[in-house]
Design an enzyme around this catalytic site. Structure first.
Site, PDB file in Angstrom:
ATOM      1  CD  GLU A  21      -1.666  -2.377   1.605  1.00 51.92           C
ATOM      2  OE1 GLU A  21      -0.454  -2.573   1.885  1.00 51.92           O
ATOM      3  OE2 GLU A  21      -2.538  -3.267   1.686  1.00 51.92           O
ATOM      4  NE  ARG A  46       2.629  -9.171  -0.988  1.00 50.72           N
ATOM      5  CZ  ARG A  46       2.377  -8.199  -1.860  1.00 50.72           C
ATOM      6  NH1 ARG A  46       3.005  -8.167  -3.009  1.00 50.72           N
ATOM      7  NH2 ARG A  46       1.476  -7.281  -1.587  1.00 50.72           N
TER       8      ARG A  46
END
Length: 426
Positions: free
Chosen positions: A59, A269
């Site tokens: 984000e 990730r």
């Protein structure tokens, strides 16, 4: 319902603090700035402030074009950038090092009323900008009491998340109704947001299309690629728990069938899983090297016996894409919803994705329709498709060109989002 929610939060607070300390064993950032998570600060701010909340690294990167746009359009304001994860804070520090005099970072307090009141009193932001999916009931309620408008931008909502939120309608609906403006990534996201109770979301697109790939990452990627000689490279990017085993086993099945095996590169990730994935590789007897063991500007040839590179660094995803011939985007072989394929497209790489892309359904379907991406139904078919593309230079080049054209075609979300926020800042 919000009273019950607050009560549960209060009871769980000791466990939340213990979890910070526990995670700090592998990520020291979780043991830093703990008072901020409880709403305690050393001094009060007086500068006009725009507040952007980006929970994690993804984000934060997505918010970069918007933050730079806000700084340029509102030079009298400072910007407060809050996070929940240590990697998000670290990413923000690197991204905005050149404007550190105007961007202040902090961890967001837990969603407990008195903590949120202290936070808002301390910073007194003129506007709250939430990135993607962050809807916290007490945060929004306290902003409403303090007359601080709340916006949700680059917003996305999967069917799974919608059903979950609808089960908590009495808690989520009041928060949704209190949001002043919503900028959605796609039409399906806007539809689901309306079903949740948000009125009139505007479809602006995904701001990640407006992120400029750093030139330094392309240079590092070129240097890393030179060290592999003439070997072709398959990148499995942003892989999640349950995927690496499938990929490694499929890779071992293919190796005996290949005369010139490509180099496999895997980038998990989450950093806390780097050692876990390394152990999986060692258990299978695959000859590998960690990216962290190589110098940033490495140019010396890597031994031919190396079969795999483990990408165990943060902040270098564009470099990994620059290095690869083909990119598989993870989180999609198992039902986790996938990850966005924008960074791969930005670097002009053919993209492969699995069946589970419900978090980014529209953008994935559009990329497939634009011949920038292909969908596969498992790890074996992913590797078969990757090997077929490696042997077809013309198709691989065409997919790469289509991917970059797709990236350029979808830019402009940031300027549309700035237009939505303008009434709250003039």
């Amino acid at each position: 319902m919000r009273l019950l929610y607050s009560f549960v939060w209060g009871l769980s607070l000791p466990f939340a603090i213990f979890r910070l300390w526990w995670r700090g064993r592998q990520e020291p950032g979780y043991r830093q700035h703990i008072p901020e998570r409880l709403g305690f600060y050393s001094r009060y701010e007086t500068t006009p402030t725009i507040w952007v909340h980006a929970v994690s690294a993804g984000e934060t990167r997505a918010a970069e074009p918007l933050i730079r746009g806000l700084l340029a359009n509102y030079p009298q304001h400072h910007l407060l950038l809050t996070h929940m994860t240590a990697t998000g804070r670290e990413t923000g520090g690197k991204l905005f090092a050149d404007v550190a005099d105007r961007v202040r970072q902090s961890f967001l307090p837990y969603d407990i009323n008195w903590m949120m009141r202290r936070f808002l009193k301390h910073y007194s932001p003129q506007l709250c900008v939430l990135i993607e999916t962050e809807v916290w009931p007490n945060l929004i309620a306290q902003c409403e009491i303090a007359n601080i408008p709340v916006s949700l931008v680059n917003a996305r909502l999967s069917e799974k998340s919608l059903k979950k939120a609808q089960k908590l309608a009495s808690l989520i609906l009041p928060a949704a109704h209190a949001i002043s403006a919503v900028a959605a990534q796609s039409n399906p996201d806007a539809r689901r947001l309306r079903e949740l109770g948000i009125s009139s979301p505007t479809v602006t697109g995904n701001m990640k299309f407006d992120v400029t790939p750093p030139a330094l990452m392309a240079e590092r990627g070129a240097a890393l690629r030179r060290s592999f000689g003439n070997r072709q490279i398959i990148l499995c990017a942003s892989t999640r728990d349950g995927e690496e085993e499938l990929i490694l086993d499929a890779f071992l099945e293919q190796l005996p069938l290949l005369d010139n095996a490509p180099l496999l590169m895997i980038t998990p990730r989450h950093p806390q899983r780097f050692d876990q994935v390394a152990q999986m590789i060692e258990e299978r007897g695959i000859a590998y090297i960690r990216r962290s063991a190589l110098h940033h500007d490495v140019v010396s040839p890597i031994a031919d016996k190396i079969q795999l590179v483990l990408g165990d660094t943060m902040g270098e995803m564009y470099m990994y894409y620059a290095t690869a011939d083909i990119a598989f985007v993870g989180g999609s072989l198992v039902p986790l919803g996938g990850h966005n394929l924008i960074e791969a497209c930005a670097m002009g790489k053919p993209v492969l994705t699995g069946l589970h892309t419900f978090n980014f359904s529209e953008i994935t379907d559009q990329a497939i329709a634009a011949h920038a991406a292909l969908r596969v139904d498992g790890a074996r078919s992913m590797l078969r498709e990757a090997l077929a593309l490696l042997s077809d230079d013309q198709k691989r080049q065409h997919m790469g060109e289509s991917a970059h054209a797709f990236f350029l075609q979808h830019q402009g979300a940031t300027s549309r989002t700035l237009d939505i926020l303008k009434p709250f800042l003039n």
